[in-house]
Write a protein that holds these residues in place. Structure first.
Motif, short mmCIF file in Angstrom:
data_model
loop_
_atom_site.label_atom_id
_atom_site.label_comp_id
_atom_site.label_asym_id
_atom_site.label_seq_id
_atom_site.Cartn_x
_atom_site.Cartn_y
_atom_site.Cartn_z
N ASP A 176 43.13 8.31 -20.53
CA ASP A 176 44.21 7.61 -21.23
C ASP A 176 44.05 6.12 -20.93
OD1 ASP A 176 46.61 6.36 -21.98
OD2 ASP A 176 47.79 8.18 -21.64
N THR A 177 43.49 5.37 -21.88
CA THR A 177 43.23 3.94 -21.64
C THR A 177 44.51 3.12 -21.68
OG1 THR A 177 42.73 3.64 -24.00
CG2 THR A 177 40.88 4.08 -22.54
N THR A 178 45.57 3.64 -22.30
CA THR A 178 46.84 2.92 -22.29
C THR A 178 47.42 2.88 -20.89
OG1 THR A 178 47.29 3.59 -24.58
CG2 THR A 178 49.16 2.84 -23.27
N LEU A 179 47.36 4.02 -20.18
CA LEU A 179 47.88 4.09 -18.81
C LEU A 179 46.80 3.86 -17.76
CD1 LEU A 179 50.24 7.21 -19.14
CD2 LEU A 179 50.84 4.79 -19.32
N GLY A 180 45.53 3.96 -18.21
CA GLY A 180 44.44 3.80 -17.25
C GLY A 180 44.29 5.00 -16.34
N THR A 181 44.57 6.19 -16.84
CA THR A 181 44.50 7.40 -16.02
C THR A 181 43.57 8.42 -16.65
OG1 THR A 181 46.42 8.36 -17.17
CG2 THR A 181 46.86 7.08 -15.16
N SER A 182 43.10 9.34 -15.82
CA SER A 182 42.27 10.43 -16.31
C SER A 182 43.18 11.57 -16.74
CB SER A 182 41.31 10.89 -15.21
OG SER A 182 40.57 12.03 -15.64
N VAL A 183 42.88 12.17 -17.89
CA VAL A 183 43.72 13.25 -18.42
C VAL A 183 43.12 14.61 -18.12
CG1 VAL A 183 44.75 14.22 -20.52
CG2 VAL A 183 44.58 11.74 -20.25
N ILE A 184 41.86 14.79 -18.47
CA ILE A 184 41.21 16.08 -18.27
C ILE A 184 39.70 15.87 -18.26
CG2 ILE A 184 41.08 16.63 -20.74
CD1 ILE A 184 41.65 19.55 -20.02
N SER A 185 38.99 16.74 -17.60
CA SER A 185 37.52 16.71 -17.59
C SER A 185 37.02 18.12 -17.41
CB SER A 185 37.00 15.79 -16.48
OG SER A 185 37.42 16.27 -15.21
N PRO A 239 28.73 22.33 -26.60
CA PRO A 239 28.67 21.89 -28.00
C PRO A 239 29.48 22.79 -28.92
CG PRO A 239 26.50 21.81 -27.00
CD PRO A 239 27.39 22.51 -26.01
N GLY A 240 30.26 22.18 -29.77
CA GLY A 240 31.03 22.93 -30.76
C GLY A 240 32.33 23.50 -30.25
N LYS A 241 32.62 23.39 -28.93
CA LYS A 241 33.85 23.92 -28.38
C LYS A 241 34.90 22.83 -28.33
CE LYS A 241 35.72 26.51 -24.48
NZ LYS A 241 35.44 27.13 -23.16
N ALA A 242 36.12 23.16 -28.76
CA ALA A 242 37.19 22.16 -28.85
C ALA A 242 37.61 21.67 -27.47
CB ALA A 242 38.39 22.73 -29.59
N ILE A 243 37.94 20.40 -27.40
CA ILE A 243 38.49 19.78 -26.20
C ILE A 243 39.98 19.51 -26.47
CG2 ILE A 243 38.41 17.76 -24.70
CD1 ILE A 243 35.45 17.48 -25.47
N SER A 244 40.84 19.97 -25.60
CA SER A 244 42.28 19.82 -25.79
C SER A 244 42.85 18.89 -24.73
CB SER A 244 42.99 21.18 -25.71
OG SER A 244 42.54 22.03 -26.75
N ALA A 245 43.77 18.01 -25.19
CA ALA A 245 44.42 17.09 -24.26
C ALA A 245 45.68 16.52 -24.91
CB ALA A 245 43.47 15.95 -23.89
N ASP A 246 46.78 16.57 -24.21
CA ASP A 246 48.05 15.97 -24.65
C ASP A 246 48.43 16.35 -26.08
OD1 ASP A 246 48.23 14.84 -22.19
OD2 ASP A 246 47.75 12.80 -22.81
#
Length: 404
Positions: free
Chosen positions: A242-251, A256-263
């Motif tokens: 999250d570049t607005t808050l400067g924090t890491s969300v998920i890793s 390949p081809g698998k969805a990445i989910s966050a917020d």
């Protein structure tokens, strides 16, 4: 005994004159069909009729404004319908351009077709309203509101709408800037893209899709970056920040081809990303312009020597943008349709008010012919009787009385 005096004669004459005037007034009412010819006949009724006439004049003015608005909205609705039909043809061409069997020459041919459709669309955007203005000029313009120049088409009208000056404020134009230049970017909630100056020089780099919303309640409206690190195939990982808050969300490990989910968001990175590839996610804005989308589509289709992955990524993005601008134009058409429905409702209401006002005016000043004829006959009989009585009294004198 006093048989006749000047007073009696004067009273008889006055009575005759009064009855004659009443008879003339009733004759005039029967001729005109009105029981009030001047305010002194019935001040209360005259005031009531005047109020009804003012209401009728106001309704007539509103009906003229309503018809002007209806004409403008009908033309605008037709223009927006024509626009969506043309954009649908563009979309079909873009879908066809994604065919892997197409050559660069065939895609260039589709680009030429889309360029021609773009010109037709520009003509519609600058369609006149038949009264010296333009349907999509907003608050007015003496020249076509959309100017085709180097760098693309720009809106030169005045944002907003023109409305009639009556109390109901019927619309006379459509906000062209809102309809043609304020579609939602991305998927309507956020926009995915390559990070600036990133992912260049990789012959088989990855690309990110448009994404989708999995939980609207979790959306933050922040800016994000997605970073790919490591080498394929087994040692790659991703991180969402999250570049607005400067924090890491998920890793986690990248597949390949698998969805990445966050917020509340889900997006998929496909292809063959390499170490250092990065992508961005930004809040959607209402700044997508119809003609910019078409110009980018034409430019992409004319670009030779692209790989199938690049073609698929480009077409997917252009079709996504086309869907957005088509949806925005359809929303504008829906709003115009609602305005036309409101005009129909207003017309019914105005007709009811006018009918009521005419009934009030008629009740105040129109003559009941049956009652009028009856009054005339009674007054005529009374006048004849008074006339005969006066004639008999006029002939009498003292000598006639004595001799009689």
């Amino acid at each position: 005994m006093r048989v006749s005096t000047a007073s009696a004669f004067d009273a008889s004459i006055a009575n005759l004159q009064r009855r004659q005037q009443q008879l003339q007034d009733t004759q005039q009412q029967l001729t005109s069909g009105k029981k009030i010819s001047q305010a002194s006949d019935d001040p209360t009724g005259a005031a009531r009729a005047e109020r009804a006439m003012v209401s009728i004049d106001r309704v007539d003015a509103n009906q003229r404004a309503l018809e002007a608005s209806r004409n403008s909205m009908t033309l605008s609705e037709s223009a927006l319908g024509d626009s969506n039909e043309i954009l649908q043809q563009v979309r079909e061409a873009m879908v066809a351009a994604g065919n892997a069997s197409y050559t660069d020459t065939e895609r260039a041919g589709l680009a030429t077709k889309i360029a021609g459709l773009r010109d037709q669309l520009l003509t519609i955007a600058n369609r006149p309203d038949g009264s010296g203005g333009y349907l999509f000029a907003g608050q007015g313009s003496s020249t076509p509101p959309f100017l085709d120049q180097n760098g693309g088409v720009s809106f030169t009208g005045v944002p907003g709408t023109i409305q009639t000056g009556n109390m109901d404020k019927y619309p006379l134009s459509v906000n062209g800037q809102q309809a043609w230049e304020q579609a939602a970017t991305g998927n309507g909630s956020y926009v995915t893209a390559d990070a600036p100056n990133a992912n260049t020089g990789n012959p088989a780099k990855g690309w990110i899709d448009g994404g989708r919303v999995t939980d609207p309640s979790l959306l933050t409206g922040h800016d994000y970056t997605i970073q790919i690190t490591g080498t394929a195939p087994a040692a790659q990982s991703y991180s969402v920040n999250d570049t607005t808050l400067g924090t890491s969300v998920i890793s986690g490990p990248y597949t390949p081809g698998k969805a990445i989910s966050a917020d509340g968001m889900a997006f998929t990175i496909s292809g063959a990303p390499v170490d250092g590839d990065s992508f961005t996610v930004a809040p959607s804005t209402h700044s997508l312009k119809v003609f910019d989308v078409l110009d980018r589509a034409v430019a992409d289709l004319k670009t030779p020597l692209r790989g199938q992955a690049q073609i698929s990524q480009s077409n997917s993005a252009r079709i996504r943008d086309l869907d957005s601008v088509m949806s925005n134009l359809q929303n504008a058409r829906t709003q115009v349709g609602e305005q036309m429905n409101n005009l129909d409702n207003s017309e019914s209401r105005l007709s009811a008010i006018k009918l009521y006002s005419k009934s009030e005016q008629s009740a105040a000043e129109d003559l009941d012919m049956t009652q009028g004829i009856s009054n005339f006959q009674n007054q005529q009989s009374g006048y004849d009787t008074a006339l005969k009585t006066y004639a008999m009294v006029q002939r009498m004198n003292m000598f006639q009385y004595i001799s009689g």
